[in-house]
Design an enzyme around this catalytic site. Structure first.
Site, PDB file in Angstrom:
ATOM      1  CG  ASN A  35      -0.432  -0.151   2.490  1.00  0.00           C
ATOM      2  OD1 ASN A  35       0.631  -0.349   2.543  1.00  0.00           O
ATOM      3  ND2 ASN A  35      -1.223   0.034   3.470  1.00  0.00           N
ATOM      4  CD  GLU A  94       4.698   0.103  12.943  1.00  0.00           C
ATOM      5  OE1 GLU A  94       3.777   0.137  13.248  1.00  0.00           O
ATOM      6  OE2 GLU A  94       5.836   0.538  13.693  1.00  0.00           O
ATOM      7  CB  CYS A  97      -2.084   0.471   8.805  1.00  0.00           C
ATOM      8  SG  CYS A  97      -0.644   1.608   8.624  1.00  0.00           S
ATOM      9  CD  GLU A 156       8.607   0.568  10.760  1.00  0.00           C
ATOM     10  OE1 GLU A 156       7.578   0.843  10.180  1.00  0.00           O
ATOM     11  OE2 GLU A 156       9.269  -0.147  10.253  1.00  0.00           O
TER      12      GLU A 156
HETATM   13  P1  NAP Z   1       0.099  -9.068   4.044  1.00  0.00           P
HETATM   14  O1  NAP Z   1      -0.577  -9.961   3.371  1.00  0.00           O
HETATM   15  O2  NAP Z   1       0.475  -9.243   5.563  1.00  0.00           O
HETATM   16  O3  NAP Z   1       1.724  -8.957   3.277  1.00  0.00           O
HETATM   17  C1  NAP Z   1       2.621  -8.072   3.735  1.00  0.00           C
HETATM   18  C2  NAP Z   1       3.876  -8.534   3.386  1.00  0.00           C
HETATM   19  O4  NAP Z   1       4.342  -9.851   3.959  1.00  0.00           O
HETATM   20  C3  NAP Z   1       4.059  -8.869   1.822  1.00  0.00           C
HETATM   21  O5  NAP Z   1       5.267  -8.516   1.385  1.00  0.00           O
HETATM   22  C4  NAP Z   1       3.651 -10.362   1.771  1.00  0.00           C
HETATM   23  O6  NAP Z   1       4.255 -11.181   0.562  1.00  0.00           O
HETATM   24  C5  NAP Z   1       4.407 -11.094   3.172  1.00  0.00           C
HETATM   25  N1  NAP Z   1       4.067 -12.172   3.666  1.00  0.00           N
HETATM   26  C6  NAP Z   1       2.828 -12.670   3.456  1.00  0.00           C
HETATM   27  N2  NAP Z   1       2.964 -14.041   3.984  1.00  0.00           N
HETATM   28  C7  NAP Z   1       4.281 -13.964   4.479  1.00  0.00           C
HETATM   29  C8  NAP Z   1       4.924 -15.300   4.973  1.00  0.00           C
HETATM   30  N3  NAP Z   1       4.403 -16.202   5.307  1.00  0.00           N
HETATM   31  N4  NAP Z   1       6.196 -15.092   5.570  1.00  0.00           N
HETATM   32  C9  NAP Z   1       6.923 -13.928   5.044  1.00  0.00           C
HETATM   33  N5  NAP Z   1       6.342 -12.923   4.275  1.00  0.00           N
HETATM   34  C10 NAP Z   1       5.067 -12.851   4.017  1.00  0.00           C
HETATM   35  O7  NAP Z   1      -0.196  -7.386   3.894  1.00  0.00           O
HETATM   36  P2  NAP Z   1      -0.530  -6.562   2.727  1.00  0.00           P
HETATM   37  O8  NAP Z   1      -1.903  -7.155   2.250  1.00  0.00           O
HETATM   38  O9  NAP Z   1       0.280  -6.542   1.818  1.00  0.00           O
HETATM   39  O10 NAP Z   1      -0.791  -5.277   3.388  1.00  0.00           O
HETATM   40  C11 NAP Z   1      -1.947  -4.608   4.094  1.00  0.00           C
HETATM   41  C12 NAP Z   1      -1.817  -4.972   5.379  1.00  0.00           C
HETATM   42  O11 NAP Z   1      -0.832  -4.244   5.893  1.00  0.00           O
HETATM   43  C13 NAP Z   1      -3.068  -4.199   6.351  1.00  0.00           C
HETATM   44  O12 NAP Z   1      -3.350  -4.983   7.228  1.00  0.00           O
HETATM   45  C14 NAP Z   1      -2.327  -2.988   6.720  1.00  0.00           C
HETATM   46  O13 NAP Z   1      -2.865  -2.517   7.797  1.00  0.00           O
HETATM   47  C15 NAP Z   1      -1.045  -3.532   7.138  1.00  0.00           C
HETATM   48  N6  NAP Z   1      -0.256  -2.265   7.372  1.00  0.00           N
HETATM   49  C16 NAP Z   1       0.240  -1.794   8.421  1.00  0.00           C
HETATM   50  C17 NAP Z   1       1.003  -0.541   8.792  1.00  0.00           C
HETATM   51  C18 NAP Z   1       1.548   0.012   9.881  1.00  0.00           C
HETATM   52  O14 NAP Z   1       2.406   0.657   9.839  1.00  0.00           O
HETATM   53  N7  NAP Z   1       0.835  -0.839  10.930  1.00  0.00           N
HETATM   54  C19 NAP Z   1       1.271  -0.140   7.424  1.00  0.00           C
HETATM   55  C20 NAP Z   1       0.960  -0.366   6.122  1.00  0.00           C
HETATM   56  C21 NAP Z   1       0.053  -1.536   6.213  1.00  0.00           C
HETATM   57  P3  NAP Z   1       2.836 -11.961  -0.199  1.00  0.00           P
HETATM   58  O15 NAP Z   1       1.954 -10.840  -0.743  1.00  0.00           O
HETATM   59  O16 NAP Z   1       3.635 -12.623  -1.430  1.00  0.00           O
HETATM   60  O17 NAP Z   1       2.503 -13.131   0.784  1.00  0.00           O
END
Ligand code: NAP
Length: 485
Positions: free
Chosen positions: A158, A257, A291, A465
């Protein structure tokens, strides 16, 4: 620069030990433009062996990188900051093409991302220590700080650049070599960032980048190898939990995060225009795919109708379309699954009695567009009150008392950020203290700032962070006891 040229310019290989290399077997995967669904290009698809090669490079680079003078590390970050500003047009276009956000927002993200490099350039030369006489005398305590060691940095789609620089900035400042893995939807921005860092003078191996469609299989062996000393992850709470379990085996330090479910509180004494502008910022930044997005908007019953009218008018006037087009303020969602989830959450809320003030129906045609939507009278048992909507949907729910709205706001496993709109100082401070979140926006809809400590409590994460504490996550404290005669 022309769209095709911007994509063509990026190296689509893996970046290991300062060199661009193909994935094992030449495997690649496609990167799509969410505004059209068309393929932009193919990038390398790393295997577990490629992941291991990247970690080996980081481990080999670690001692030399840690020994680099702090000023040299700061200069790399400053150089990268300047290059990001010089290349803002092409980097913003690249980000819009792979992620969908409007160009103006993509430019804003490049500036925000660069600011992490500037902030941590200053932190690199301020890593402190201490020297103290033991309370009983006779010996001295020397306290010094050292880089934690090789890091694994995993980022979501995102904010493809800022979520990277928020980790790379402090890692480089602290002297930690790393392997970074961007999300497969948005690898191009991170790959372009590798060129920027190289041009800024980063030594080979200090940052390695792997792109893959098999994150679980590539990352888990790295965590279990015992060579990773730190994981910094931004993404969903579900994946964060899995990674934390893996890290527990080797006692790897973690910063997480994770997801949010931000409450947005509008009290009866708020300036309604300011509250509407705050809601637009908190809800519509990044099409709601943040997020920090306002996920539950609680409005005092005496002002909810007026607030809803003004918010719906502002949201209905926003222009939806490809982020590359002039005047567009709402781009497509990241993919078909994300849009389907938003549709289902809206349908559920309406079935449970919510009223649509604007939007609420998916347009036909190519791309994953969804219109800015305002729902009012959303009952607290609607699914969207429990889950991240991650789309341009603002659900309004009325409340009567401060006590009632605080209980509702805290009734979630998440605790990233909350927003409060009121002109009563005592109430503002009372409510900010009582909210179970890591951050609170008081009469403002955006809290993100590289100079402030960003992070959540409860299931929204561990660690912070940015700010003056951001670098601590990448440093170990070492104490040397010195016997004096
Ligand atoms: P996600 O599905 O958790 O994926 C995040 C990253 O982790 C991607 O690079 C993903 O790659 C990787 N990943 C997934 N499964 C993994 C595993 N088993 N081992 C290692 N890496 C793995 O999240 P997203 O859909 O990309 O992002 C949206 C989420 O991020 C939302 O929940 C949002 O709230 C959160 N977010 C939080 C913050 C914060 O600062 N708190 C900031 C931005 C976003 P793959 O897609 O290839 O699985």
């Amino acid at each position: 620069m022309h769209e095709a040229r911007v994509v063509e310019k990026v190296d689509k290989s893996l970046f290991i030990d300062g060199k661009w290399v193909e994935a094992t077997g030449g495997r690649t995967f496609d990167v799509l433009d969410p505004a059209t669904g068309a393929t932009l290009c193919a990038v390398a698809d790393a295997s577990p062996d490629d992941g291991r090669a990247a970690l080996d490079a980081a481990v080999a680079a670690q001692p030399g990188f840690a020994a680099l003078p702090p000023r040299a590390r700061a200069d790399i970050l400053t150089g990268a900051f300047e290059l990001l500003h010089q290349r803002i047009d092409e980097l913003a276009l690249l980000m819009t093409l792979e992620m969908g956000k409007p160009l103006a927002e993509a430019r804003g993200e490049v500036v925000y991302a660069a600011e992490f490099f500037r902030h941590f350039a200053a932190e690199a030369v301020r890593i402190d220590g201490g020297y103290q006489t033991a309370p009983a005398g006779g010996s001295r305590f020397l306290v010094t700080r050292q880089p934690v060691g090789p890091c694994l940095l995993i980022t979501p789609w995102n904010f493809p650049m800022a979520m990277g620089t928020r980790k790379l900035g402090p890692a480089i400042a602290a002297g930690c070599a790393s392997v970074v893995k961007p999300a497969p939807q948005t690898p191009l921005t991170m790959l372009a960032l590798m060129d920027v860092l190289t041009e800024a003078g980063l030594p080979g191996g200090a940052v390695n980048c792997i792109t893959t469609t098999d994150a679980g299989a590539v990352i888990e062996p790295l965590i279990r190898s015992g060579f990773v000393r730190k994981l910094s992850f931004t993404g969903s709470t579900a994946v964060g939990r899995t990674l934390l379990e893996q890290c527990a085996q080797k006692i790897v330090r973690t910063s997480l995060e994770l997801g949010g479910n931000a409450p947005f509180l509008v009290f009866e004494d708020a300036d309604l225009d300011e509250a509407v502008e705050g809601a637009i910022a908190a809800k519509m930044r990044n099409m709601g795919e943040a997020c920090t997005a306002a996920n539950r908007i609680f409005v005092h019953a005496s002002v909810i109708d007026e607030f809803g009218r003004r918010l719906a008018a502002r949201m209905a006037a926003m222009k939806v379309g490809p982020g590359t087009q002039d005047g567009v303020t709402v781009g497509p969602l990241i993919d078909a699954a994300a849009r389907r989830k938003v549709e289902e959450l809206v349908a559920d809320a309406v079935t449970r009695g919510a009223t649509v003030l604007t939007g609420g129906s998916t347009p036909g045609g190519a791309g994953y567009f969804y219109p800015p939507t305002v729902l009012t009278g959303v009952p607290r048992d609607a699914q969207m009150c429990d889950q991240e909507i991650f789309g341009p949907v603002a659900p309004l729910t009325p409340f009567a008392t401060e006590q009632e709205v605080l209980a509702a706001a805290n009734d979630t496993e998440y605790g990233l950020v909350a927003y409060v709109f009121t002109n009563d100082l005592r109430r503002a401070l009372r409510v900010a203290e009582a909210l179970e979140t890591g951050m609170v926006g008081l009469n403002q809809g955006v809290v993100s700032n590289p100079a402030a400590p960003f992070g959540g409590v409860k299931a929204s994460g561990l660690g912070r962070e940015g700010g003056s504490v951001g670098i601590d996550e990448f440093l170990e404290t070492k104490y040397v006891g010195i016997k004096m005669n």
